[in-house]
Design an enzyme around this catalytic site. Structure first.
Site, mmCIF file in Angstrom:
data_model
loop_
_atom_site.group_PDB
_atom_site.id
_atom_site.type_symbol
_atom_site.label_atom_id
_atom_site.label_comp_id
_atom_site.label_asym_id
_atom_site.label_seq_id
_atom_site.Cartn_x
_atom_site.Cartn_y
_atom_site.Cartn_z
ATOM 1 N N ARG A 98 0.854 -1.193 0.000
ATOM 2 C CA ARG A 98 0.000 0.000 0.000
ATOM 3 C C ARG A 98 0.889 1.242 0.000
ATOM 4 N NH1 ARG A 98 -3.246 2.993 4.685
ATOM 5 N NH2 ARG A 98 -4.092 4.599 3.316
ATOM 6 N N HIS A 143 -3.212 11.201 0.769
ATOM 7 C CA HIS A 143 -2.722 10.878 2.104
ATOM 8 C C HIS A 143 -2.250 12.186 2.760
ATOM 9 C CE1 HIS A 143 -1.563 7.220 4.566
ATOM 10 N NE2 HIS A 143 -1.201 8.239 5.328
ATOM 11 N N GLU A 189 -7.935 8.613 6.115
ATOM 12 C CA GLU A 189 -8.187 9.195 7.432
ATOM 13 C C GLU A 189 -8.813 10.588 7.376
ATOM 14 O OE1 GLU A 189 -4.919 8.829 10.133
ATOM 15 O OE2 GLU A 189 -4.797 6.665 9.895
ATOM 16 N N ASN A 329 -8.041 2.014 9.440
ATOM 17 C CA ASN A 329 -6.747 2.215 10.096
ATOM 18 C C ASN A 329 -6.999 2.185 11.589
ATOM 19 O OD1 ASN A 329 -5.705 2.617 7.568
ATOM 20 N ND2 ASN A 329 -5.177 4.765 7.859
ATOM 21 N N TYR A 331 -5.098 1.563 15.507
ATOM 22 C CA TYR A 331 -3.869 1.386 16.286
ATOM 23 C C TYR A 331 -4.119 1.084 17.763
ATOM 24 C CZ TYR A 331 -1.258 3.119 12.270
ATOM 25 O OH TYR A 331 -0.708 3.251 11.028
ATOM 26 N N GLU A 398 -4.182 -0.117 7.924
ATOM 27 C CA GLU A 398 -3.048 0.236 8.785
ATOM 28 C C GLU A 398 -3.257 -0.369 10.150
ATOM 29 O OE1 GLU A 398 -2.003 4.407 9.140
ATOM 30 O OE2 GLU A 398 -2.382 4.741 7.011
#
Ligand SMILES: *[C@@H]1O[C@H](CO)[C@@H](O)[C@H](O)[C@H]1NC(C)=O
Ligand SMILES: *[C@@H]1O[C@H](CO)[C@@H](O)[C@H](O)[C@H]1NC(C)=O
Ligand SMILES: *[C@@H]1O[C@H](CO)[C@@H](O)[C@H](O)[C@H]1NC(C)=O
Length: 498
Positions: A98, A143, A189, A329, A331, A398
């Site tokens: 990616r 991005h 995002e 994404n 985390y 992600e």
């Protein structure tokens, strides 16, 4: 008292414990890869005709707002060393790479009347290198790196003409690269683009308009995405047979207790973070709780209409169903408590959301005070997405561990990856979540925006003190290579097929 104490213990335990590592073989349709983005690795910020981006401009103008006063000018030098990067992806046996296209590298002014052929050639070379190595690109169009002229001349994402300007850029990319790229991501995002970009001085364009222009940005981002989707659908899908989606980032918000008020607060936080984008894409319109709360607080602020722009019936319909899969994404997980209504005053996204964040002391921390290694949070999140968005295909675009030490013996990263991939397998096998892809952030250390070169997520270290920017393998690279080869988290003899 006794019973209460016992319940508290049970609750604490259930929060503190991780599930056992899943021993099943990965499903055949699970595509594994790594992810990164042009502004964080390419460098060559003004080379071969590339235009300035809002991040170039921001880092050059406000060095004090970057942790180490660094810039993305050179980064990992991937613009020159892309073949080395592709070789590393190949060596790890990965399916996907990616990456993102730097808008200003192919359109220095942002507009399609001024195409920079050297920039186009760079991406053609990169896609050829991937093709020659049997690696499937997953390509992000945006991005965060808006061409600076679009910010200066028309205000960037808060001006609705960005919808057409972005769609023109997207269409050009489909024309130029559509034969090579089957996996398109429009915008990465949107919450960061809007709620950070128009809510914080530490994220360009660094305009403090949280709760006002930030919501206007959200609407324009959704419309720009949808327009690009419709163009792909009408003009390219039949010929190119690709997929196109938006990538949404979100933390999992776990209720801080089983008190209904905390449960409601966590759900509200979810709707403000992921729902502002996920609900229009998968269900249609803003989430009801977001509409209600922003309208209510706007009224108390004495405004004649809600700070949240309305989506018309046409717009709702135009946006709904425009993500072929849900790109996530993810985390970290945080705990959420209910709190009294924040005072009416300056409008803000966080006040509209109105929650308190906390975490457990026994969670392993990454590089930030919101970054915790909590694998079960990902599993719960996947189930939430399945239930709220009508069981979409999901790709985790992600996930990865950030540390500040940069150690080569990155056992915390290995533990994080093991736990999170295991959570994915649990969600697939036990919860019937349709998860079909997982790309780790990241293969390389990179320029981490306002964090500069002070936090590290690479399975390969990059030595940013060496002008050659050598890549140095970390322990996690060998770990992940083995996992990908075996398609199992445990040793071959313990791995369970089917
Ligand atoms: C929006 O952009 C257009 C050009 O694309 C410009 O003419 C207009 O002035 C901009 N509006 C604002 C409020 O900046
Ligand atoms: C959240 O609520 C829990 C229990 O209801 C309490 O133990 C904890 O201290 C609270 N956290 C914060 C940050 O208020
Ligand atoms: C998962 O999504 C893919 C792509 O939309 C679809 O082909 C497949 O049938 C889905 N699988 C399940 C189990 O729903």
């Amino acid at each position: 008292m006794k019973i209460l104490w016992f319940l508290t213990c049970l609750f604490t335990l259930s929060l503190a414990q991780n599930d056992p590592i899943n021993t099943r073989r990965f499903p055949k349709n699970l595509r594994i890869g790594v992810a990164n983005a042009a502004p964080q690795i390419e460098g060559a910020w003004n080379v071969d005709g590339k235009g300035e981006t809002i991040w170039d401009h921001f880092a050059h103008t406000y060095p004090e707002r970057i942790a180490d006063r660094s810039t993305p000018d050179i980064a990992c030098r991937s613009y020159e060393k892309y073949k080395e990067d592709v070789a590393m992806v190949k060596a790890m046996g990965l399916y996907h790479y990616r990456l993102s296209i730097a808008w200003s590298r192919i359109l220095p002014t942002g507009y399609v009347d001024n195409v920079n052929q050297l920039g186009v050639q760079y991406y053609k070379n990169l896609f050829k290198e991937l093709r020659d190595n049997g690696i499937v690109p997953m390509v992000t169009l945006y991005h965060w790196d808006l061409p600076q002229p679009l910010q200066d001349q028309m205000g960037g994402w808060i001006n609705e003409t960005i919808v057409d300007i972005f769609a023109d850029y997207a269409k050009l990319c489909f024309e130029l690269f559509g034969d090579d790229v089957k996996w398109w991501i429009t915008i990465n995002e949107p919450k960061q683009v809007c709620q950070s970009g128009y809510g914080s001085l530490y994220f360009p364009p660094a305009i403090e308009a949280s709760g006002t222009l930030a919501y206007v940005c959200s609407k324009n981002v959704l419309l720009a995405h949808a327009k690009a989707y419709h163009i792909y659908d009408e003009l390219f899908r039949e010929k190119n047979q690709g997929q196109i989606a938006m990538v949404i980032d979100a933390t999992w918000y776990e209720p801080g207790s089983d008190d209904p008020l905390d449960i409601a607060a966590a759900e509200r936080a979810q709707q403000f973070d992921i729902g502002i984008y996920g609900n229009p894409l998968f269900n249609g319109d803003w989430p009801q709780i977001v509409k209600d709360r922003v309208a209510e607080r706007s009224k108390l602020e004495g405004l004649s209409e809600s700070r949240l722009p309305t989506l018309t019936a046409f717009e709702i319909d135009y946006i709904k169903g425009t993500s072929d899969y849900l790109g996530l994404n993810h985390y970290s997980t945080q705990l959420i408590n209910h709190t009294a209504e924040f005072p009416i005053g300056k409008p803000s996204f966080e006040n509209d959301k109105n929650v308190i964040y906390w975490h457990r002391d026994d969670w392993t921390q990454g590089s930030a005070d919101w970054f915790w290694d909590v694998p079960w949070g990902l599993r719960k999140f996947l189930v939430w997405l399945k239930n709220n968005y009508n069981n979409p295909e999901i790709v985790i675009t992600e996930n990865g561990f950030s540390d500040t030490s940069g150690t080569l013996e990155d056992d915390n990263r290995i533990t994080y990856l093991e736990g999170h991939v295991s959570a994915c397998l649990d969600a697939i096998y036990y919860d019937n979540v349709n998860l079909t892809g997982y790309t780790v952030w990241s293969i390389l250390d990179d320029w981490e925006w306002g964090g500069g070169y002070t936090s590290f997520l690479g399975m390969y270290k990059v030595d940013f003190n060496d002008p050659e920017r050598p890549r140095i393998k970390r322990k996690s690279a060998d770990y992940f290579t083995d996992v990908v080869k075996r398609r199992c988290l445990v040793e071959e003899s313990q791995c369970v097929d089917q």
